[in-house]
Design an enzyme around this catalytic site. Structure first.
Site, PDB file in Angstrom:
ATOM      1  N   LYS A 266      27.566  -2.133  36.430  1.00 33.16           N
ATOM      2  CA  LYS A 266      28.167  -1.301  35.376  1.00 33.16           C
ATOM      3  C   LYS A 266      28.841  -2.185  34.322  1.00 33.16           C
ATOM      4  O   LYS A 266      28.792  -1.900  33.124  1.00 33.16           O
ATOM      5  CB  LYS A 266      29.182  -0.319  35.972  1.00 33.16           C
TER       6      LYS A 266
ATOM      7  N   THR B 293      32.864   3.034  34.536  1.00 32.47           N
ATOM      8  CA  THR B 293      33.819   3.184  35.634  1.00 32.47           C
ATOM      9  C   THR B 293      34.983   2.207  35.498  1.00 32.47           C
ATOM     10  O   THR B 293      34.822   1.129  34.905  1.00 32.47           O
ATOM     11  CB  THR B 293      33.080   2.934  36.974  1.00 32.47           C
ATOM     12  N   ASP B 294      36.112   2.561  36.088  1.00 26.87           N
ATOM     13  CA  ASP B 294      37.250   1.624  36.112  1.00 26.87           C
ATOM     14  C   ASP B 294      36.985   0.456  37.064  1.00 26.87           C
ATOM     15  O   ASP B 294      37.722  -0.528  37.061  1.00 26.87           O
ATOM     16  CB  ASP B 294      38.553   2.352  36.489  1.00 26.87           C
ATOM     17  N   GLU B 295      35.929   0.578  37.888  1.00 28.65           N
ATOM     18  CA  GLU B 295      35.670  -0.483  38.878  1.00 28.65           C
ATOM     19  C   GLU B 295      35.266  -1.805  38.217  1.00 28.65           C
ATOM     20  O   GLU B 295      35.323  -2.857  38.848  1.00 28.65           O
ATOM     21  CB  GLU B 295      34.634   0.000  39.900  1.00 28.65           C
TER      22      GLU B 295
ATOM     23  N   TYR C 237      27.670  -2.757  42.577  1.00 24.35           N
ATOM     24  CA  TYR C 237      27.746  -1.579  41.694  1.00 24.35           C
ATOM     25  C   TYR C 237      28.585  -1.879  40.460  1.00 24.35           C
ATOM     26  O   TYR C 237      28.140  -1.691  39.323  1.00 24.35           O
ATOM     27  CB  TYR C 237      28.339  -0.379  42.461  1.00 24.35           C
TER      28      TYR C 237
HETATM   29  P1  NAD Z   1      25.354  10.535  40.837  1.00 29.66           P
HETATM   30  O1  NAD Z   1      24.853   9.455  41.735  1.00 29.66           O
HETATM   31  O2  NAD Z   1      25.876  11.807  41.429  1.00 29.66           O
HETATM   32  O3  NAD Z   1      24.224  10.954  39.788  1.00 29.66           O
HETATM   33  C1  NAD Z   1      23.414  10.002  39.161  1.00 29.66           C
HETATM   34  C2  NAD Z   1      22.280  10.759  38.471  1.00 29.66           C
HETATM   35  O4  NAD Z   1      21.451   9.765  37.819  1.00 29.66           O
HETATM   36  C3  NAD Z   1      21.371  11.518  39.429  1.00 29.66           C
HETATM   37  O5  NAD Z   1      21.056  12.780  38.891  1.00 29.66           O
HETATM   38  C4  NAD Z   1      20.128  10.652  39.534  1.00 29.66           C
HETATM   39  O6  NAD Z   1      18.939  11.388  39.809  1.00 29.66           O
HETATM   40  C5  NAD Z   1      20.093  10.029  38.148  1.00 29.66           C
HETATM   41  N1  NAD Z   1      19.368   8.755  38.145  1.00 29.66           N
HETATM   42  C6  NAD Z   1      19.544   7.699  38.991  1.00 29.66           C
HETATM   43  N2  NAD Z   1      18.656   6.733  38.707  1.00 29.66           N
HETATM   44  C7  NAD Z   1      17.933   7.176  37.644  1.00 29.66           C
HETATM   45  C8  NAD Z   1      16.864   6.622  36.888  1.00 29.66           C
HETATM   46  N3  NAD Z   1      16.359   5.429  37.192  1.00 29.66           N
HETATM   47  N4  NAD Z   1      16.357   7.343  35.856  1.00 29.66           N
HETATM   48  C9  NAD Z   1      16.869   8.568  35.547  1.00 29.66           C
HETATM   49  N5  NAD Z   1      17.856   9.149  36.254  1.00 29.66           N
HETATM   50  C10 NAD Z   1      18.376   8.458  37.286  1.00 29.66           C
HETATM   51  O7  NAD Z   1      26.457   9.818  39.936  1.00 29.66           O
HETATM   52  P2  NAD Z   1      27.815  10.403  39.331  1.00 29.66           P
HETATM   53  O8  NAD Z   1      28.888  10.240  40.323  1.00 29.66           O
HETATM   54  O9  NAD Z   1      27.532  11.720  38.736  1.00 29.66           O
HETATM   55  O10 NAD Z   1      28.077   9.328  38.171  1.00 29.66           O
HETATM   56  C11 NAD Z   1      27.520   9.509  36.874  1.00 29.66           C
HETATM   57  C12 NAD Z   1      27.948   8.354  36.002  1.00 29.66           C
HETATM   58  O11 NAD Z   1      29.361   8.271  35.944  1.00 29.66           O
HETATM   59  C13 NAD Z   1      27.468   6.980  36.507  1.00 29.66           C
HETATM   60  O12 NAD Z   1      27.094   6.212  35.407  1.00 29.66           O
HETATM   61  C14 NAD Z   1      28.701   6.399  37.186  1.00 29.66           C
HETATM   62  O13 NAD Z   1      28.680   5.003  37.132  1.00 29.66           O
HETATM   63  C15 NAD Z   1      29.800   6.975  36.329  1.00 29.66           C
HETATM   64  N6  NAD Z   1      31.097   7.164  37.000  1.00 29.66           N
HETATM   65  C16 NAD Z   1      31.183   7.831  38.190  1.00 29.66           C
HETATM   66  C17 NAD Z   1      32.431   8.038  38.772  1.00 29.66           C
HETATM   67  C18 NAD Z   1      32.573   8.816  40.060  1.00 29.66           C
HETATM   68  O14 NAD Z   1      33.676   8.913  40.605  1.00 29.66           O
HETATM   69  N7  NAD Z   1      31.520   9.429  40.588  1.00 29.66           N
HETATM   70  C19 NAD Z   1      33.584   7.551  38.155  1.00 29.66           C
HETATM   71  C20 NAD Z   1      33.457   6.858  36.939  1.00 29.66           C
HETATM   72  C21 NAD Z   1      32.212   6.685  36.368  1.00 29.66           C
HETATM   73  P1  TYD Z   2      34.018   6.210  47.480  1.00 29.81           P
HETATM   74  O1  TYD Z   2      34.092   7.698  47.464  1.00 29.81           O
HETATM   75  O2  TYD Z   2      32.793   5.560  48.016  1.00 29.81           O
HETATM   76  O3  TYD Z   2      34.337   5.709  46.000  1.00 29.81           O
HETATM   77  P2  TYD Z   2      34.592   4.191  45.444  1.00 29.81           P
HETATM   78  O4  TYD Z   2      34.160   3.216  46.467  1.00 29.81           O
HETATM   79  O5  TYD Z   2      33.726   4.165  44.239  1.00 29.81           O
HETATM   80  O6  TYD Z   2      36.055   4.143  45.142  1.00 29.81           O
HETATM   81  O7  TYD Z   2      35.240   5.650  48.322  1.00 29.81           O
HETATM   82  C1  TYD Z   2      36.590   5.993  47.999  1.00 29.81           C
HETATM   83  C2  TYD Z   2      37.483   5.205  48.926  1.00 29.81           C
HETATM   84  O8  TYD Z   2      37.290   5.677  50.267  1.00 29.81           O
HETATM   85  C3  TYD Z   2      37.191   3.713  48.969  1.00 29.81           C
HETATM   86  O9  TYD Z   2      38.414   2.992  49.141  1.00 29.81           O
HETATM   87  C4  TYD Z   2      36.321   3.545  50.208  1.00 29.81           C
HETATM   88  C5  TYD Z   2      36.862   4.617  51.136  1.00 29.81           C
HETATM   89  N1  TYD Z   2      35.868   5.198  52.072  1.00 29.81           N
HETATM   90  C6  TYD Z   2      36.167   5.262  53.447  1.00 29.81           C
HETATM   91  O10 TYD Z   2      37.259   4.828  53.892  1.00 29.81           O
HETATM   92  N2  TYD Z   2      35.238   5.810  54.265  1.00 29.81           N
HETATM   93  C7  TYD Z   2      34.046   6.272  53.824  1.00 29.81           C
HETATM   94  O11 TYD Z   2      33.217   6.759  54.650  1.00 29.81           O
HETATM   95  C8  TYD Z   2      33.761   6.230  52.420  1.00 29.81           C
HETATM   96  C9  TYD Z   2      32.450   6.739  51.874  1.00 29.81           C
HETATM   97  C10 TYD Z   2      34.712   5.676  51.581  1.00 29.81           C
END
Ligand code: NAD
Ligand code: TYD
Length: 350
Positions: A160, A131-133, A156
């Site tokens: 990461k 993630t960019d975070e 989080y």
């Molecule tokens: P998500 O929470 O929707 O899915 C996570 C998946 O991992 C689920 O299917 C869960 O069952 C599985 N999982 C969790 N713990 C596990 C374990 N101990 N063993 C096996 N499986 C397990 O997450 P996402 O949003 O799809 O993100 C996927 C990846 O991409 C993550 O690594 C996250 O850090 C990264 N990422 C997400 C975003 C975003 O905006 N969602 C952006 C950048 C990077």
């Molecule tokens: P989120 O979807 O949780 O992603 P991330 O924290 O990984 O960026 O949140 C996106 C943005 O929205 C973040 O600035 C937090 C804000 N946010 C709210 O204002 N209200 C909410 O209920 C949630 C879940 C997020």
């Protein structure tokens, strides 16, 4: 990079399900193994259309269970790994940081160890989806590049960042071929409604308040999930060993402006009067350690690997809204259990 037996972890989650679908359908020569523990965020219903494909295999396993993971690697000798499994929600990491360290750090280490031990690593690749975070927070200007120093603020992002460091350490120490990509906020179908966009869509449908943290002036750079999946396939096939690629949508939105746009789209779809859903906006207590702004410089992946986003935010958000409106039974199922408890705890002062 061309390996046939590919392990995708976290393939039942939001982004993972899109990556599994893309690789299973576009690369029939690949055998795709999806390992997922099916936590609250994992859902096999996200993959119903993929299941009939003979090159798709699901194995339920927890990446924190080193013995189970080692046995699977010993048995299947995966050629390459695309690692997405993680605890992924910042607000939950504030409530329970230890489970984030366990899954994201220890789980990644278990995969690295088993890959090193059982696979012909020199011919394969360990691809860590990050993630960019990890870069922390930007001020009003500037962009994250691949050279931005790590400076994570939430449990989080710290977990990461740590797992990124372990992947690099295995490259430097044991010669394990790896790539890492750091992506901005994703949105699209199958996203669990703890995240901002699906949470707001669900609340608008149910005329519930839309909780905006702080003053709503926090900025995120949004990318359509299918564009992220094509970026992942591109990095997997064309990325250079040991490199990092930033992935983003050149699409910055302040939360409050994004929520207002979503409200107007939902009003139109639901046949409500213009301005109706905006009345649900409620400013609530801010998130501790809330990063002010994320924005990605994606020029390296564009220049070196030829990837760029293909879906505009207007199109992507419309498709997303339509998907959630059509799939309200999916939403009802995922919010029926643990989500109720989480939502009550997280938004109790709302
Ligand atoms: P998500 O929470 O929707 O899915 C996570 C998946 O991992 C689920 O299917 C869960 O069952 C599985 N999982 C969790 N713990 C596990 C374990 N101990 N063993 C096996 N499986 C397990 O997450 P996402 O949003 O799809 O993100 C996927 C990846 O991409 C993550 O690594 C996250 O850090 C990264 N990422 C997400 C975003 C975003 O905006 N969602 C952006 C950048 C990077
Ligand atoms: P989120 O979807 O949780 O992603 P991330 O924290 O990984 O960026 O949140 C996106 C943005 O929205 C973040 O600035 C937090 C804000 N946010 C709210 O204002 N209200 C909410 O209920 C949630 C879940 C997020």
């Amino acid at each position: 990079m061309n390996s046939k037996k590919i392990l995708i972890t976290g393939g039942a989650g939001f982004i993972g399900s899109h990556v599994v679908r893309l690789l299973v359908t576009s690369y029939p020569d690949y055998e795709i193994y999806n390992i997922d523990a099916l936590t609250y965020a994992g859902n096999l219903e996200n993959l119903i259309d993929v299941e009939p494909h003979s090159n798709y295999h699901f194995l339920k396993a927890d990446i924190t269970d080193g013995t189970a993971i080692d046995q699977l690697f010993q048995r299947y000798k995966f050629d390459s790994v695309i690692h997405l499994a993680a605890e992924s929600h910042v607000d939950r990491s504030i409530i329970d940081p230890l489970s984030f360290a366990k899954t994201n750090v220890l789980g990644t280490l278990n995969l690295l160890e088993s890959f090193k031990k059982h696979s012909e690593v020199k011919k394969g690749l360990f691809y860590h989806i990050s993630t960019d975070e990890v870069y922390g927070s930007l001020g009003a200007t500037g962009l994250f590049t691949e050279h931005t120093s790590y400076d994570p603020n939430s449990p989080y992002s710290a977990s990461k960042a740590s797992s990124d460091h372990f992947v690099r350490a295995y490259g430097a120490t044991y010669g394990l071929p790896f790539v890492i990509s750091n992506c901005s906020n994703n949105y699209g179908s199958f996203q669990f409604p703890e995240k901002l966009i699906p949470l707001c869509i669900n609340n608008i449908i149910n005329s519930k308040s839309l909780p905006v943290y702080g003053d709503g002036n926090y900025t995120r750079d949004w990318l359509y999930v299918e564009d992220h999946a094509t970026a992942i396939a591109t990095v997997f096939h064309k990325g250079k060993n040991g490199e990092t690629y930033n992935i983003g949508g050149h699409n910055e939105w302040k939360n409050i402006d994004l929520i207002k746009l979503l409200c107007s789209k939902m009003d139109a779809r639901l046949g409500r009067a213009a301005g109706e859903s905006e009345k649900l906006i409620t400013f609530v207590k801010d998130r501790p350690g809330h990063d002010v702004r994320y924005a990605i410089d994606a020029s390296k992946i564009e220049r070196e690997l030829g990837w760029k986003p293909s879906v505009t935010f207007e199109e992507g958000l419309s498709k997303t809204v339509d998907w959630y409106l059509k799939n309200q039974d999916w939403m009802e199922k995922v919010i029926s259990g643990e989500y109720q408890h989480y939502y009550k705890e997280q938004y109790s002062s709302d």
